[in-house]
Design a protein around this motif. Structure first.
Motif, mmCIF file in Angstrom:
data_model
loop_
_atom_site.group_PDB
_atom_site.id
_atom_site.type_symbol
_atom_site.label_atom_id
_atom_site.label_comp_id
_atom_site.label_asym_id
_atom_site.label_seq_id
_atom_site.Cartn_x
_atom_site.Cartn_y
_atom_site.Cartn_z
ATOM 1 N N GLN A 167 55.743 45.078 38.412
ATOM 2 C CA GLN A 167 56.592 45.227 39.572
ATOM 3 C C GLN A 167 57.565 46.346 39.208
ATOM 4 O O GLN A 167 58.397 46.185 38.312
ATOM 5 C CB GLN A 167 57.351 43.925 39.877
ATOM 6 C CG GLN A 167 58.264 44.007 41.090
ATOM 7 C CD GLN A 167 57.500 44.007 42.399
ATOM 8 O OE1 GLN A 167 56.341 43.597 42.460
ATOM 9 N NE2 GLN A 167 58.130 44.480 43.456
ATOM 10 N N ASN A 168 57.430 47.481 39.891
ATOM 11 C CA ASN A 168 58.122 48.697 39.477
ATOM 12 C C ASN A 168 57.736 48.993 38.018
ATOM 13 O O ASN A 168 56.567 49.089 37.722
ATOM 14 C CB ASN A 168 59.615 48.574 39.724
ATOM 15 C CG ASN A 168 59.913 48.437 41.209
ATOM 16 O OD1 ASN A 168 59.425 49.224 42.016
ATOM 17 N ND2 ASN A 168 60.677 47.426 41.577
ATOM 18 N N ASN A 169 58.671 49.104 37.110
ATOM 19 C CA ASN A 169 58.281 49.406 35.735
ATOM 20 C C ASN A 169 58.354 48.189 34.824
ATOM 21 O O ASN A 169 58.232 48.309 33.606
ATOM 22 C CB ASN A 169 59.136 50.542 35.168
ATOM 23 C CG ASN A 169 60.616 50.176 35.146
ATOM 24 O OD1 ASN A 169 61.025 49.204 35.769
ATOM 25 N ND2 ASN A 169 61.410 50.932 34.435
ATOM 26 N N ALA B 167 33.160 47.721 30.331
ATOM 27 C CA ALA B 167 33.471 47.159 31.646
ATOM 28 C C ALA B 167 33.975 48.283 32.541
ATOM 29 O O ALA B 167 34.158 49.420 32.095
ATOM 30 C CB ALA B 167 34.551 46.074 31.529
ATOM 31 N N VAL B 168 34.213 47.933 33.793
ATOM 32 C CA VAL B 168 34.925 48.831 34.699
ATOM 33 C C VAL B 168 36.368 48.365 34.749
ATOM 34 O O VAL B 168 36.639 47.167 34.922
ATOM 35 C CB VAL B 168 34.313 48.810 36.113
ATOM 36 C CG1 VAL B 168 35.158 49.658 37.064
ATOM 37 C CG2 VAL B 168 32.887 49.345 36.087
ATOM 38 N N TYR B 169 37.290 49.304 34.572
ATOM 39 C CA TYR B 169 38.709 48.987 34.611
ATOM 40 C C TYR B 169 39.260 49.492 35.943
ATOM 41 O O TYR B 169 39.257 50.684 36.222
ATOM 42 C CB TYR B 169 39.431 49.582 33.404
ATOM 43 C CG TYR B 169 39.017 48.855 32.148
ATOM 44 C CD1 TYR B 169 37.857 49.213 31.463
ATOM 45 C CD2 TYR B 169 39.729 47.739 31.701
ATOM 46 C CE1 TYR B 169 37.434 48.498 30.343
ATOM 47 C CE2 TYR B 169 39.311 47.023 30.589
ATOM 48 C CZ TYR B 169 38.157 47.416 29.916
ATOM 49 O OH TYR B 169 37.730 46.693 28.825
ATOM 50 N N LEU B 170 39.695 48.536 36.743
ATOM 51 C CA LEU B 170 40.170 48.829 38.093
ATOM 52 C C LEU B 170 41.683 48.768 38.146
ATOM 53 O O LEU B 170 42.292 47.848 37.596
ATOM 54 C CB LEU B 170 39.603 47.798 39.085
ATOM 55 C CG LEU B 170 38.096 47.826 39.334
ATOM 56 C CD1 LEU B 170 37.653 46.503 39.946
ATOM 57 C CD2 LEU B 170 37.729 48.976 40.228
ATOM 58 N N CYS B 171 42.257 49.709 38.843
ATOM 59 C CA CYS B 171 43.689 49.698 39.116
ATOM 60 C C CYS B 171 43.869 49.403 40.605
ATOM 61 O O CYS B 171 43.070 49.864 41.436
ATOM 62 C CB CYS B 171 44.309 51.036 38.760
ATOM 63 S SG CYS B 171 46.084 51.148 39.069
ATOM 64 N N ALA B 172 44.862 48.619 40.934
ATOM 65 C CA ALA B 172 45.175 48.330 42.326
ATOM 66 C C ALA B 172 46.684 48.408 42.517
ATOM 67 O O ALA B 172 47.446 48.199 41.568
ATOM 68 C CB ALA B 172 44.667 46.945 42.726
ATOM 69 N N SER B 173 47.098 48.729 43.731
ATOM 70 C CA SER B 173 48.529 48.721 44.014
ATOM 71 C C SER B 173 48.773 48.006 45.327
ATOM 72 O O SER B 173 47.875 47.866 46.160
ATOM 73 C CB SER B 173 49.101 50.145 44.042
ATOM 74 O OG SER B 173 48.625 50.878 45.158
ATOM 75 N N THR C 232 54.105 47.354 43.365
ATOM 76 C CA THR C 232 53.326 46.483 42.487
ATOM 77 C C THR C 232 52.026 47.155 42.084
ATOM 78 O O THR C 232 51.325 47.716 42.928
ATOM 79 C CB THR C 232 53.022 45.143 43.179
ATOM 80 O OG1 THR C 232 54.217 44.620 43.741
ATOM 81 C CG2 THR C 232 52.475 44.138 42.176
ATOM 82 N N LEU C 233 51.722 47.107 40.817
ATOM 83 C CA LEU C 233 50.513 47.725 40.286
ATOM 84 C C LEU C 233 49.794 46.726 39.394
ATOM 85 O O LEU C 233 50.424 45.963 38.638
ATOM 86 C CB LEU C 233 50.882 48.985 39.489
ATOM 87 C CG LEU C 233 49.728 49.848 38.942
ATOM 88 C CD1 LEU C 233 50.110 51.318 38.955
ATOM 89 C CD2 LEU C 233 49.307 49.412 37.561
ATOM 90 N N TYR C 234 48.484 46.695 39.511
ATOM 91 C CA TYR C 234 47.653 45.739 38.777
ATOM 92 C C TYR C 234 46.548 46.487 38.033
ATOM 93 O O TYR C 234 45.993 47.466 38.546
ATOM 94 C CB TYR C 234 46.965 44.756 39.733
ATOM 95 C CG TYR C 234 47.852 44.081 40.754
ATOM 96 C CD1 TYR C 234 48.217 44.734 41.927
ATOM 97 C CD2 TYR C 234 48.298 42.774 40.575
ATOM 98 C CE1 TYR C 234 49.021 44.112 42.879
ATOM 99 C CE2 TYR C 234 49.086 42.142 41.531
ATOM 100 C CZ TYR C 234 49.438 42.818 42.678
ATOM 101 O OH TYR C 234 50.225 42.193 43.621
ATOM 102 N N TRP C 235 46.198 45.968 36.865
ATOM 103 C CA TRP C 235 44.998 46.401 36.145
ATOM 104 C C TRP C 235 44.048 45.206 36.071
ATOM 105 O O TRP C 235 44.445 44.106 35.678
ATOM 106 C CB TRP C 235 45.322 46.858 34.729
ATOM 107 C CG TRP C 235 45.904 48.234 34.636
ATOM 108 C CD1 TRP C 235 47.217 48.565 34.440
ATOM 109 C CD2 TRP C 235 45.188 49.477 34.673
ATOM 110 N NE1 TRP C 235 47.362 49.927 34.383
ATOM 111 C CE2 TRP C 235 46.140 50.515 34.523
ATOM 112 C CE3 TRP C 235 43.850 49.820 34.831
ATOM 113 C CZ2 TRP C 235 45.790 51.867 34.516
ATOM 114 C CZ3 TRP C 235 43.495 51.161 34.827
ATOM 115 C CH2 TRP C 235 44.460 52.165 34.665
ATOM 116 N N TYR C 236 42.797 45.462 36.459
ATOM 117 C CA TYR C 236 41.748 44.451 36.383
ATOM 118 C C TYR C 236 40.629 44.962 35.469
ATOM 119 O O TYR C 236 40.353 46.164 35.411
ATOM 120 C CB TYR C 236 41.144 44.173 37.762
ATOM 121 C CG TYR C 236 41.967 43.330 38.692
ATOM 122 C CD1 TYR C 236 43.047 43.873 39.398
ATOM 123 C CD2 TYR C 236 41.665 41.990 38.895
ATOM 124 C CE1 TYR C 236 43.790 43.090 40.266
ATOM 125 C CE2 TYR C 236 42.400 41.198 39.769
ATOM 126 C CZ TYR C 236 43.450 41.757 40.448
ATOM 127 O OH TYR C 236 44.188 40.978 41.307
#
Lengths: 113, 111
Positions: free
Chosen positions: A50-52, A88-94, A31-35
Motif C-alpha cells: 500500500q503505497n511504499n 513460474a510466471v510472475y504477475l504484477c497487479a495494481s 496498491t500493488l501486488y506480486w503473484y
C-alpha cells in the motif's frame, strides 16, 4: 489508460543465480501486488504493498525473495539465489482500492535451469 | 518445453453451445466471488463477479451462480465462441483487499 507494465517478458537463468523483475503500475493506483503463477495453477499472492509500505508478505519466501516499492510507484521483485521450483510466471497487479480496479500485467515468465 | 495449463481440467465445447465451468471454494467469509479469464501469455482479466449475499448475476453472455450451502460457484457462457478459449479461474475477494485464486479450467472450443 495505460495498463500495468512488466519487464522483462521472459528470463532464463541457471539455478543459484539472481534475477529481478520490474513492475510499473497504473498511474494513481496505491496498491500493488506480486503473484507467482506456477504452470497449471492459479496465481498465488506473494506480497501486497500500500503505497511504499508492505501490507502482507506472509506468503513470500523471505530467505530468497525480496520486494520493494521505494517511492510508492514502481516495484521490483528479486530472487536470490534462484531454485528450479521458482520457474513460474510472475504477475504484477495494481488496484485503486476496489477490486474491480484490480488490473494485472502480462507477467514475466521465469525459467530456472 | 513447458505447456501452460498442462495439468488443468479441460472442458471441450462445441462452438455455439453453452459452457458451464464449476469451482468449489473454501472461505465462507469472502465478500465477493469473481471469475477471471486468462489467455495464453496474458494476465488474468476480470469477467464477472457476485457479491456473497447473492445467488445469481448476469452479464453479457455470462452468468455466475453461487451456492453457499455447498460452497460452489459456476460460470455459464452462452453461445460459446472461439474467442472464449482460455483458462478460467474462480477467485475470492476478502476484506483484506486481496484476491485469492482458486483452481482453473481450460476451455477449448470445437469448430
Amino acid at each position: 489508460e495505460a495498463g500495468v507494465a512488466q519487464s522483462p517478458r521472459y528470463k532464463i537463468i541457471e539455478k543459484r543465480q539472481s534475477v529481478a523483475f520490474w513492475c510499473n503500475p497504473i498511474s494513481g493506483h496505491a496498491t500493488l501486488y506480486w503473484y507467482q503463477q506456477i504452470l497449471g495453477q492459479g496465481p498465488k499472492l506473494l506480497i501486497q504493498f500500500q503505497n511504499n509500505g508492505v501490507v502482507d508478505d506472509s506468503q513470500l519466501p523471505k530467505d530468497r525473495f525480496s520486494a520493494e516499492r521505494l517511492k510508492g510507484v514502481d516495484s521490483t521483485l528479486k530472487i536470490q539465489p534462484a531454485k528450479l521450483e521458482d520457474s513460474a510466471v510472475y504477475l504484477c497487479a495494481s488496484s485503486s482500492g476496489a477490486y474491480i480496479g484490480y488490473t494485472f500485467g502480462s507477467g514475466t515468465r521465469l525459467t530456472v535451469v | 518445453g513447458e505447456n501452460v495449463g498442462l495439468h488443468l481440467p479441460t472442458l471441450s465445447v462445441q462452438e455455439g453451445d453453452n459452457s458451464i465451468i464449476n469451482c468449489a471454494y473454501s472461505n465462507s467469509a469472502s465478500d465477493y466471488f469473481i471469475w477471471y479469464k486468462q489467455e495464453s501469455g496474458k494476465g488474468p482479466q476480470f469477467i464477472i463477479d457476485i457479491r456473497s449475499n447473492m445467488d445469481k448475476r448476469q452479464g453479457q453472455r455470462v452468468t455466475v451462480l453461487l451456492n453457499k450451502t455447498v460452497k460452489h460457484l459456476s460460470l455459464q457462457i452462452a453461445a460459446t465462441q472461439p474467442g472464449d478459449s482460455a483458462v478460467y479461474f474462480c477467485a475470492e475477494y476478502s476484506s483484506a483487499s486481496k484476491i485469492i485464486f482458486g483452481s482453473g479450467t481450460r476451455l477449448s472450443i470445437r469448430p
